[in-house]
Scaffold this active site. Structure first.
Site, short mmCIF file in Angstrom:
data_model
loop_
_atom_site.label_atom_id
_atom_site.label_comp_id
_atom_site.label_asym_id
_atom_site.label_seq_id
_atom_site.Cartn_x
_atom_site.Cartn_y
_atom_site.Cartn_z
N CYS A 75 -38.62 25.81 -7.32
CA CYS A 75 -39.17 24.36 -7.98
C CYS A 75 -40.64 24.30 -7.67
CB CYS A 75 -38.22 23.44 -7.36
SG CYS A 75 -36.74 23.45 -7.75
N HIS A 76 -40.99 24.44 -6.23
CA HIS A 76 -42.29 24.42 -5.77
C HIS A 76 -42.85 25.49 -4.95
CE1 HIS A 76 -40.67 20.10 -6.66
NE2 HIS A 76 -41.94 20.02 -7.21
N GLY A 77 -42.21 26.58 -4.87
CA GLY A 77 -42.73 27.76 -4.28
C GLY A 77 -42.57 27.67 -2.56
#
Length: 174
Positions: free
Chosen positions: A138-140
């Site tokens: 999702c955001h790394g």
């Protein structure tokens, strides 16, 4: 001349006040009990308070997911190389410093709650730049083989649930 004082004898009115107060307290208890009792967890919640997992058939290097209290729990049977790499990390390199030894009860087994500490996504197992680690697409956010945050926006390590080994092949979570 000394006056004598006498205590007033209880009257019928005093008895009625005490009896009425006692009956009111009992009635209040009867009214309050259902309200208090409904706040207790139901049987399905109590049953989910702990779960037992057979870990005998999890091969080394594999991570399985079980559900506990509606949350995914990652159970990782780590390889000796993964354990060695996790223990070799200097704590000053970590955003949320925690030694590998403090996160596990047995070096070869890592048990963590599989929810990213950034926004609550479920990370991918055995993914990312760290062998045996986790990657949240999702955001790394990237976690190592000990579930510690190494890269990305997540502020904390993957949480470790309360668990215990009941035998060499059984694990109880909760």
């Amino acid at each position: 001349m000394a006056e004598t004082t006498t205590a007033d004898e209880p009257t019928r009115r005093d008895f009625l006040f005490i009896a009425t107060g006692a009956m009111g307290a009992v009635a209040a208890g009867f009214v309050a009990w259902p309200l208090i009792d409904q706040m207790s967890p139901d049987a399905t919640t109590l049953a989910a308070a702990s779960t037992e997992v057979d870990i005998a058939n999890i091969p080394e290097g594999q991570i399985i997911t079980v559900k506990w209290r509606g949350k995914p729990i990652f159970i990782s049977h780590r390889t000796p190389k993964e354990v060695e790499e996790a223990r070799a990390v200097a704590l000053n390199e970590l955003r949320d410093p925690a030694s590998d030894e403090s996160r596990v009860q047995k070096p070869e087994w890592l048990i963590v709650i599989g929810i990213c500490t950034h926004l609550g996504c479920v990370p991918l197992k055995n993914d990312g730049p760290f062998a045996g680690g986790y990657f949240c697409p999702c955001h790394g956010s990237v976690y190592d083989a000990s579930g510690r945050i190494r890269q990305g926006p997540a502020p904390y390590n993957l949480a470790v649930p309360v668990y215990k080994f009941t035998s060499d092949t059984k694990l109880t979570i909760g």
